[in-house]
Design an enzyme around this catalytic site. Structure first.
Site, short mmCIF file in Angstrom:
data_model
loop_
_atom_site.label_atom_id
_atom_site.label_comp_id
_atom_site.label_asym_id
_atom_site.label_seq_id
_atom_site.Cartn_x
_atom_site.Cartn_y
_atom_site.Cartn_z
CE LYS A 17 36.03 76.57 54.17
NZ LYS A 17 37.30 76.82 53.44
CE1 TYR B 80 35.73 72.20 50.46
CE2 TYR B 80 35.45 70.74 52.33
CZ TYR B 80 35.49 72.01 51.80
OH TYR B 80 35.31 73.10 52.62
CG ASN C 198 39.27 79.87 53.57
OD1 ASN C 198 38.53 79.07 54.14
ND2 ASN C 198 39.52 79.80 52.28
CG HIS D 94 32.18 76.38 50.81
ND1 HIS D 94 33.02 76.14 49.74
CD2 HIS D 94 30.92 76.09 50.39
CE1 HIS D 94 32.28 75.69 48.72
NE2 HIS D 94 31.02 75.66 49.09
CD GLU E 9 28.81 73.95 47.12
OE1 GLU E 9 30.03 73.79 46.93
OE2 GLU E 9 28.30 75.07 47.34
#
Length: 153
Positions: A12, A52, A115, A118, A129
């Site tokens: 990310k 998402y 965080n 992913h 994905e």
């Protein structure tokens, strides 16, 4: 190789900005997984919302999409035996406060909204994905390392 699967891993914007790309790739390589695709990219809103979409009813959806648009991400496909489950173990719990030391999130993250990474949570979501992020497909090549990583069946 039997039981080989692929997973989608995305570093990310916080992981890219903090210079953790090499460290994250290193962990997957050292485990013995094979890199099949990699791209540094700025994500457009349509792709972020599609990625998402299962979280679209959650109150944090808009902020999550905005965050993924805030900087470059590194999209990757990794392959190997049990790579989805093992990849999740390498990454650590979604909430960094619950991640074990030695995991990516346990070592480098504090807040759930930052965080670092992913990872696909199942083979089926990985396939979805991968198709979304790499519509042209991934690189297929033989690696000379396989006999040093896997036993013959």
């Amino acid at each position: 190789m039997a039981n080989t699967e692929q997973t989608y891993i995305m570093i990310k914007p916080d992981g890219v900005q903090r210079g953790l790309v090499g460290e994250i790739i290193k962990r997957f390589e050292q485990k013995g997984f094979t890199l099949r695709a990699l791209e540094l990219k700025m994500v457009d809103r349509a792709l972020a919302e599609k990625h998402y979409e299962d979280l679209s009813s959650k109150p944090f959806f808009a902020g999550l999409v905005d965050y993924i648009l805030s900087g470059p991400v590194v999209a990757m496909v990794w392959e190997g035996k049990g790579v989805v489950l093992t990849g999740r173990k390498i990454i650590g719990a979604t909430n960094p406060a619950q991640s074990e030391p030695g995991t990516i999130r346990g070592d480098y993250a504090i807040d759930i909204g930052r965080n670092i990474i992913h990872g696909s949570d199942a083979v089926e979501s990985a396939q979805k994905e991968i198709a979304l992020w790499f519509p042209s497909g991934v690189a297929h090549y033989a690696t000379a390392l396989a006999p040093w990583i896997y036993e013959k069946p």
